[in-house]
Design an enzyme around this catalytic site. Structure first.
Site: not given
Ligand code: ACO
Length: 213
Positions: A56, A98, A137, A142, A145, A148, A151
């Protein structure tokens, strides 16, 4: 507000005795959100560089400083480990929120930090009451995500082909979650619109919002 969650340490030894297993540390950690300021902006830049495959630019970060509640840092035991950055999009005659970035450092995932940040976004929308939907997006591969966001009621609306210029795969899903406008806000919005058209003044944007290109 601070939430407390438990975090298992990762030193799992398959040969560990039952006694050792009992002794395995389960740390209690506190998670909370904090404001973005001039002083911690660099932490956000470092975090985003670590979490996202896209870079960014300076304008993105400069604009975030005026975003107020739309940009929050997530702390785990007082360390910055995540962040959410949003903007209000007024295109297509709609008022949508957004999510530009929402991410957590790998070591701190699945502790509820993503949920804490998304719930903060829901609260903003509920408070404003006049936001049609939340959208974002996600790169098509991914899966974490996607799981997540699904859900929390987000649905894949379409595929944006070649959305990312320098990533492979370069396509992204557009995810959206529709919101119900509160009745009170619909009335207020209608009344405000009538007053404004009578006074011939432009609609006033939310004080906390900065649009980012
Ligand atoms: N596999 C499957 N489901 C998952 C996973 C996983 N590895 N991780 C989280 N979830 C789902 C589950 O349903 C979970 O609920 P549960 O704990 O009751 O099973 C729910 O998400 C909530 O989990 P959190 O612990 O609150 O989520 P976390 O803090 O791990 O953050 C995130 C999730 C943001 C997607 C993280 O994995 C991440 O930072 N990924 C890399 C960055 C990314 O891809 N961000 C999104 C890109 S899009 C955007 O930014 C607009």
């Amino acid at each position: 507000m601070t939430n407390t969650v438990t975090m298992n340490n990762n030193n799992t030894n398959n040969n560990a005795t039952d006694e050792n297993r009992k002794k395995r540390k389960v740390k209690r950690v506190s998670i909370e959100l904090g404001d973005l300021t001039q002083h911690n902006l660099k932490q956000l830049k470092v975090l985003n560089r670590d979490v996202f495959p896209v870079a960014y630019n300076e304008k993105f970060y400069k604009d975030l400083l005026g975003a107020g509640e739309l940009c929050k840092l997530a702390y785990c035991n007082d360390i910055v480990v995540g962040a959410v950055c949003c903007r209000i999009d007024l295109s297509e005659n709609r008022r949508r929120l957004y999510i530009m970035t929402l991410g957590v450092l790998a070591k701190y995932r699945e502790l509820g930090l993503g949920t804490l940040m998304l719930e903060h976004v829901f609260k903003i929308c509920e408070r404003e009451g006049n936001i049609d939907s939340i959208y974002l997006h996600v790169q098509i591969n991914n899966e974490t995500a996607l799981a997540f966001y699904k859900k929390f009621g987000f649905q894949v609306i379409s595929t944006a082909t070649e959305y990312y210029r320098r990533l492979e795969p370069c396509d992204a899903y557009l995810l959206e979650r529709a919101l119900k406008k509160s009745a009170a806000n619909e009335q207020t919005a209608a009344a405000t619109a009538v007053q404004q058209s009578a006074k011939k003044v432009p609609a006033v944007p939310l004080s906390t919002i900065t649009d980012v290109d």
